[in-house]
Design a protein around this motif. Structure first.
Motif, PDB file in Angstrom:
ATOM      1  N   TRP A 147       0.836  -1.203   0.000  1.00  0.00           N
ATOM      2  CA  TRP A 147       0.000   0.000   0.000  1.00  0.00           C
ATOM      3  C   TRP A 147       0.870   1.252   0.000  1.00  0.00           C
ATOM      4  O   TRP A 147       0.587   2.210  -0.706  1.00  0.00           O
ATOM      5  CB  TRP A 147      -0.915   0.018   1.207  1.00  0.00           C
ATOM      6  N   ARG A 148       1.907   1.259   0.822  1.00  0.00           N
ATOM      7  CA  ARG A 148       2.783   2.444   0.891  1.00  0.00           C
ATOM      8  C   ARG A 148       3.479   2.685  -0.446  1.00  0.00           C
ATOM      9  O   ARG A 148       3.702   3.828  -0.840  1.00  0.00           O
ATOM     10  CB  ARG A 148       3.781   2.287   2.025  1.00  0.00           C
ATOM     11  N   SER A 149       3.807   1.622  -1.138  1.00  0.00           N
ATOM     12  CA  SER A 149       4.476   1.741  -2.427  1.00  0.00           C
ATOM     13  C   SER A 149       3.502   2.170  -3.534  1.00  0.00           C
ATOM     14  O   SER A 149       3.790   3.079  -4.298  1.00  0.00           O
ATOM     15  CB  SER A 149       5.113   0.397  -2.788  1.00  0.00           C
ATOM     16  N   ALA A 150       2.348   1.531  -3.597  1.00  0.00           N
ATOM     17  CA  ALA A 150       1.419   1.748  -4.713  1.00  0.00           C
ATOM     18  C   ALA A 150       0.479   2.929  -4.517  1.00  0.00           C
ATOM     19  O   ALA A 150       0.028   3.523  -5.499  1.00  0.00           O
ATOM     20  CB  ALA A 150       0.599   0.487  -4.954  1.00  0.00           C
ATOM     21  N   HIS A 151       0.170   3.278  -3.276  1.00  0.00           N
ATOM     22  CA  HIS A 151      -0.891   4.256  -3.037  1.00  0.00           C
ATOM     23  C   HIS A 151      -0.444   5.504  -2.280  1.00  0.00           C
ATOM     24  O   HIS A 151      -1.266   6.225  -1.734  1.00  0.00           O
ATOM     25  CB  HIS A 151      -2.043   3.600  -2.285  1.00  0.00           C
ATOM     26  N   VAL A 211      -2.184   8.634  -3.667  1.00  0.00           N
ATOM     27  CA  VAL A 211      -3.639   8.642  -3.511  1.00  0.00           C
ATOM     28  C   VAL A 211      -4.049   8.737  -2.043  1.00  0.00           C
ATOM     29  O   VAL A 211      -4.934   9.510  -1.688  1.00  0.00           O
ATOM     30  CB  VAL A 211      -4.253   7.378  -4.153  1.00  0.00           C
ATOM     31  N   LEU A 212      -3.418   7.944  -1.184  1.00  0.00           N
ATOM     32  CA  LEU A 212      -3.809   7.929   0.228  1.00  0.00           C
ATOM     33  C   LEU A 212      -3.162   9.047   1.035  1.00  0.00           C
ATOM     34  O   LEU A 212      -3.730   9.508   2.014  1.00  0.00           O
ATOM     35  CB  LEU A 212      -3.481   6.572   0.849  1.00  0.00           C
ATOM     36  N   GLY A 213      -1.978   9.426   0.671  1.00  0.00           N
ATOM     37  CA  GLY A 213      -1.293  10.497   1.374  1.00  0.00           C
ATOM     38  C   GLY A 213      -0.570  10.020   2.621  1.00  0.00           C
ATOM     39  O   GLY A 213      -0.875   8.971   3.188  1.00  0.00           O
ATOM     40  N   GLU A 214       0.408  10.810   3.028  1.00  0.00           N
ATOM     41  CA  GLU A 214       1.235  10.472   4.189  1.00  0.00           C
ATOM     42  C   GLU A 214       0.436  10.343   5.472  1.00  0.00           C
ATOM     43  O   GLU A 214       0.687   9.456   6.279  1.00  0.00           O
ATOM     44  CB  GLU A 214       2.307  11.546   4.393  1.00  0.00           C
ATOM     45  N   LEU A 257      -1.385   6.967   5.459  1.00  0.00           N
ATOM     46  CA  LEU A 257      -0.440   5.849   5.515  1.00  0.00           C
ATOM     47  C   LEU A 257       0.282   5.790   6.855  1.00  0.00           C
ATOM     48  O   LEU A 257       0.520   4.716   7.395  1.00  0.00           O
ATOM     49  CB  LEU A 257       0.553   5.926   4.361  1.00  0.00           C
ATOM     50  N   ASP A 258       0.638   6.937   7.407  1.00  0.00           N
ATOM     51  CA  ASP A 258       1.312   6.958   8.715  1.00  0.00           C
ATOM     52  C   ASP A 258       0.387   6.543   9.850  1.00  0.00           C
ATOM     53  O   ASP A 258       0.846   6.119  10.906  1.00  0.00           O
ATOM     54  CB  ASP A 258       1.893   8.345   9.000  1.00  0.00           C
ATOM     55  N   SER A 259      -0.920   6.673   9.644  1.00  0.00           N
ATOM     56  CA  SER A 259      -1.868   6.333  10.708  1.00  0.00           C
ATOM     57  C   SER A 259      -2.241   4.847  10.728  1.00  0.00           C
ATOM     58  O   SER A 259      -2.927   4.399  11.647  1.00  0.00           O
ATOM     59  CB  SER A 259      -3.146   7.171  10.568  1.00  0.00           C
ATOM     60  N   LEU A 260      -1.799   4.081   9.732  1.00  0.00           N
ATOM     61  CA  LEU A 260      -2.157   2.657   9.686  1.00  0.00           C
ATOM     62  C   LEU A 260      -1.492   1.921  10.846  1.00  0.00           C
ATOM     63  O   LEU A 260      -0.292   2.042  11.064  1.00  0.00           O
ATOM     64  CB  LEU A 260      -1.749   2.049   8.344  1.00  0.00           C
TER      65      LEU A 260
END
Length: 183
Positions: free
Chosen positions: A28-32, A35-38, A41-44
């Protein structure tokens, strides 16, 4: 004797969940990232992902739910999960949905995704499905190319999902398109 690659796909077993979660998050971090934003992604929460995968591997919600892993030798390098989709008409065969299909970024483009998708489709067929569907984040051209090469295509259905808070407390929204094929 000719050397052969030691690659395979097998059902996930208890103990795979930590590696599965790490693969999903890395993919997800690589592909999105765009789109998802930092912020998203940092909150996962990796531990939450581990718990969800542990539940999926050890206590499937019912028949037709499967979690598979791709292996390169003894290393787990990819994951796929599928679930049944009831038919809209009781006279039709059921379908199936690929809920997750991820390969660890350093191991991508080595055939693991293709093996996972083929095994997932085989399981869906064995469960009586006559079609497969999956959702693709808009702008994920690599996934679109992969699925098109495997015979799937967009069917025109779309959805929008809120992914969490973004800058200035506005929600990030992701658009997805459904891809489909008869199997």
């Amino acid at each position: 004797m000719t050397p052969t690659a030691d690659v395979s796909v097998r059902p996930a077993v208890p103990g795979d969940e930590t590696r599965i979660a790490a693969i999903q998050l890395a993919a997800w971090r690589s592909a999105h990232a765009t789109v998802l934003g930092e912020v998203v992604l940092d909150s996962l929460d990796e531990e939450a992902f581990v718990r969800q995968w542990r539940q999926a591997v050890t206590s499937a919600p019912g028949p037709g739910y499967h979690v598979l892993v791709a292996c390169d030798g003894p290393r787990v390098v990819g994951v796929a999960s599928v679930a049944p989709v009831p038919p809209s008409d009781p006279l039709q065969a059921p379908g199936g949905v690929v809920l997750a299909l991820e390969v660890d970024p350093p191991d991508q483009r080595a055939g693991h995704g293709s093996r996972l998708l083929a095994a997932a489709v085989d399981l869906l067929r064995a469960d009586g499905a006559d079609q497969v569907q999956t959702w693709v984040v808009d702008s994920d051209t690599a996934r679109e190319q992969f699925l098109a090469g495997a015979g799937l295509g967009p069917d025109g259905r779309t959805r929008r999902l809120a992914t969490g808070p973004g800058p200035d407390d506005e929600a990030y929204v992701v658009s997805e398109s459904r891809w489909y094929a008869e199997i």
